[in-house]
Write a protein that holds these residues in place. Sequence first.
Motif, PDB file in Angstrom:
ATOM      1  N   LYS A 188       0.842  -1.200   0.000  1.00 45.29           N
ATOM      2  CA  LYS A 188       0.000   0.000   0.000  1.00 45.29           C
ATOM      3  C   LYS A 188       0.875   1.246   0.000  1.00 45.29           C
ATOM      4  N   TYR A 189       0.420   2.280  -0.705  1.00 46.36           N
ATOM      5  CA  TYR A 189       1.124   3.565  -0.651  1.00 46.36           C
ATOM      6  C   TYR A 189       0.799   4.276   0.668  1.00 46.36           C
ATOM      7  N   VAL A 190       1.778   4.961   1.188  1.00 41.34           N
ATOM      8  CA  VAL A 190       1.617   5.644   2.482  1.00 41.34           C
ATOM      9  C   VAL A 190       0.466   6.642   2.434  1.00 41.34           C
ATOM     10  N   ARG A 191       0.250   7.273   1.272  1.00 41.50           N
ATOM     11  CA  ARG A 191      -0.773   8.311   1.180  1.00 41.50           C
ATOM     12  C   ARG A 191      -2.194   7.773   1.391  1.00 41.50           C
ATOM     13  N   VAL A 192      -2.404   6.465   1.203  1.00 46.50           N
ATOM     14  CA  VAL A 192      -3.752   5.907   1.366  1.00 46.50           C
ATOM     15  C   VAL A 192      -3.968   5.330   2.761  1.00 46.50           C
ATOM     16  N   LEU A 193      -2.953   5.369   3.610  1.00 42.31           N
ATOM     17  CA  LEU A 193      -3.077   4.819   4.960  1.00 42.31           C
ATOM     18  C   LEU A 193      -3.899   5.744   5.846  1.00 42.31           C
ATOM     19  N   SER A 194      -4.608   5.160   6.809  1.00 38.63           N
ATOM     20  CA  SER A 194      -5.329   5.967   7.795  1.00 38.63           C
ATOM     21  C   SER A 194      -4.337   6.572   8.772  1.00 38.63           C
ATOM     22  N   GLY A 195      -4.815   7.508   9.607  1.00 40.23           N
ATOM     23  CA  GLY A 195      -3.939   8.141  10.598  1.00 40.23           C
ATOM     24  C   GLY A 195      -3.316   7.122  11.537  1.00 40.23           C
ATOM     25  N   GLY A 196      -4.112   6.151  11.974  1.00 42.58           N
ATOM     26  CA  GLY A 196      -3.606   5.112  12.873  1.00 42.58           C
ATOM     27  C   GLY A 196      -2.570   4.231  12.203  1.00 42.58           C
ATOM     28  N   GLU A 197      -2.797   3.890  10.926  1.00 43.69           N
ATOM     29  CA  GLU A 197      -1.836   3.057  10.192  1.00 43.69           C
ATOM     30  C   GLU A 197      -0.521   3.800   9.989  1.00 43.69           C
ATOM     31  N   ARG A 198      -0.602   5.099   9.695  1.00 43.91           N
ATOM     32  CA  ARG A 198       0.636   5.882   9.528  1.00 43.91           C
ATOM     33  C   ARG A 198       1.414   5.946  10.841  1.00 43.91           C
ATOM     34  N   ASN A 199       0.699   6.077  11.962  1.00 41.38           N
ATOM     35  CA  ASN A 199       1.383   6.101  13.256  1.00 41.38           C
ATOM     36  C   ASN A 199       2.060   4.760  13.542  1.00 41.38           C
ATOM     37  N   ARG A 200       1.376   3.669  13.182  1.00 35.89           N
ATOM     38  CA  ARG A 200       1.974   2.340  13.384  1.00 35.89           C
ATOM     39  C   ARG A 200       3.233   2.179  12.532  1.00 35.89           C
ATOM     40  N   LEU A 201       3.175   2.679  11.290  1.00 37.71           N
ATOM     41  CA  LEU A 201       4.345   2.600  10.408  1.00 37.71           C
ATOM     42  C   LEU A 201       5.501   3.432  10.960  1.00 37.71           C
TER      43      LEU A 201
END
Length: 638
Positions: A440-453
């Motif tokens: 998945k591209y980072v731009r399509v991640l939710s706020g929670g998913e970006r924090n986990r990454l």
Amino acid sequence: MLNIHNLTVSFQGDDLFSGITFQLRSGDRVGLVGKNGAGKSTLLKILSGEQEYDTGQIASDKQISIGFLKQDIDFVKGRTVLEEAYEAFKLIKQLENQLENINNQLAERTDYESESYHQLMVDLNDVQHQYEIHGGYNYQGDTERVLQGLGFQREDFNMATDTFSGGWRMRIELAKLLLQNNDILLLDEPTNHLDIESILWLEDFLKNYAGAIVIVSHDKMFLDNITNRTIEISLGRIYDYNKPYTEYLVLRKELRAQQIATQKNQQKQIEQTEKLIEKFRAKASKATMAQSLIKKLDKIDRIEVDEDDNSVMSLSFPISVVPGKVVIEIENVSKNYDDKKVLHEVSLLLERNSKIAFVGQNGQGKSTLAKCIVGDISYSGQLNLGHNVEIGYFAQNQADYLDGSKTVLETMIDAANEKNRIKVRDILGSFLFRGDDVDKYVRVLSGGERNRLALAKLLLQPFNVLVMDEPTNHLDIKSKNVLKEALIKFEGTLLLVSHDRDFLQGLTSKIYEFKDRDIKEYLGDIDYYLEQRNIQNMREAEKRTKTVAAEKDNKSSSKENYVNQKKIKSLNNRLSKTEASITKLEKEIKDIDFELSINYEETILKPNFFDTYQQKKKELEKLMENWGLVTEEIDSIN
């Protein structure tokens, strides 16, 4: 108030949730919970009318008003904080314009006996009545009270909104919603940008809110203090109980245990019946009985156990090397942003293995000191790192540093070195990025998913001192619990900037409170700090502090104080007399307006009626002007 029946929403052929049904009633304070990506924000958008749904029905009472606090907001440039907040009162502002227009016409016209003039008087009375009913005489004071409750100072009121950060603009939007008195209030992560004092104020405000409230929040303590009902979205279904979040968890666990026990008993009965059927089938004399048992088995309503989504990330923070006893030594560190002094000669000594929290109002320098420690910004003074200190840093907007054009896997590989590059997929898997998720591209991640990454990426660097600024923003409750457990087990030094009371409970052993460019130390966790500061009513505590300071100043200049007090007493007497005259005159004018509205012809025939009427209005204007001058004089002395 609002009925939701068999609601289904799908994305790319998969149901986000399916056939959900519930009702919102006046007085409901609903905590809408679930994992990131479960559909909480989507459901709020649907309830607000901002997003369509696939199937189902939503029915509401007539003329119901819904206020929605979104995570993404857009302000009109050029407005001040007060001007933007006054946008909550569009009807009142319209009525003010009408009053101004009517009064201008009355002042210019002299055809007192004409029908059109009479109509203007009737219109004036009607508009004034509507203005009073809708709170026209109170809205300015209410606005200032709410803005101050959410952390704004009086000197902020006339500043342009575009000079504030996104978090502060979110507070203005929240203030507007709280002032509108909507029938239903939808709040998506309202505490994300609030400090502890503002969260406590908001809790008190919402407890007394008359309408229904639906809150999406990952702040467990906030939910427990406000809500009386919990709706959890899990695996496309909802679980709805009239309990605050913590009580709901206990109840749902008990109900699930009962379901499992009942299901086991039923399964035993089914197995016994199936054995009898097989036994009787072999005998011709028992064939009828076998058929009867088969029909009985078909009619059984099979008990299902509620599915539970227990997938959580796995997290641990290993330390790189053991540092010296003193890890950070800060001496007389100061930091200014233009003319604004944020830190002033701060001195701290942080020792190995200590776990410390920075708390206090936003803008007091917590994040600034954290950035000084990690070397992100310049400062004056001395700041030395100890022997073998290696710092890991999680910034407040850490997710914003991720490149949206890269995939999850590319982000990790680019951050890895030769030694840990082979572990990248394992680390991603422990943070719930499995299979195709890594592409998945980072731009399509939710706020929670970006924090986990961002947390996963942090593990690719060695550290023994961990500095984290608001790490729980956008993390769901289960992920927050995993992070908290990992930080408790972390054997290095932890420095945490956070407003999340539940997250801080039992995690840190020392609190530093930032206030008025001063830092005060509390030896204990957040509960001890709250107890010591009597923070349940922080605003009153601040007023008491200011009063004590004022008394000290007064003692040092008793002669000046005596003169000022004498002058203030005289001014207050003038103010009281003026206010009494204003009240009396307003009543007289109101009575005349009423007489005009019910018996216009007889009223205007009274001797010198219009001269007297206009004279009273002029007197009222003069009194109001005097009242303003006296009030300003009192404020200037104070």
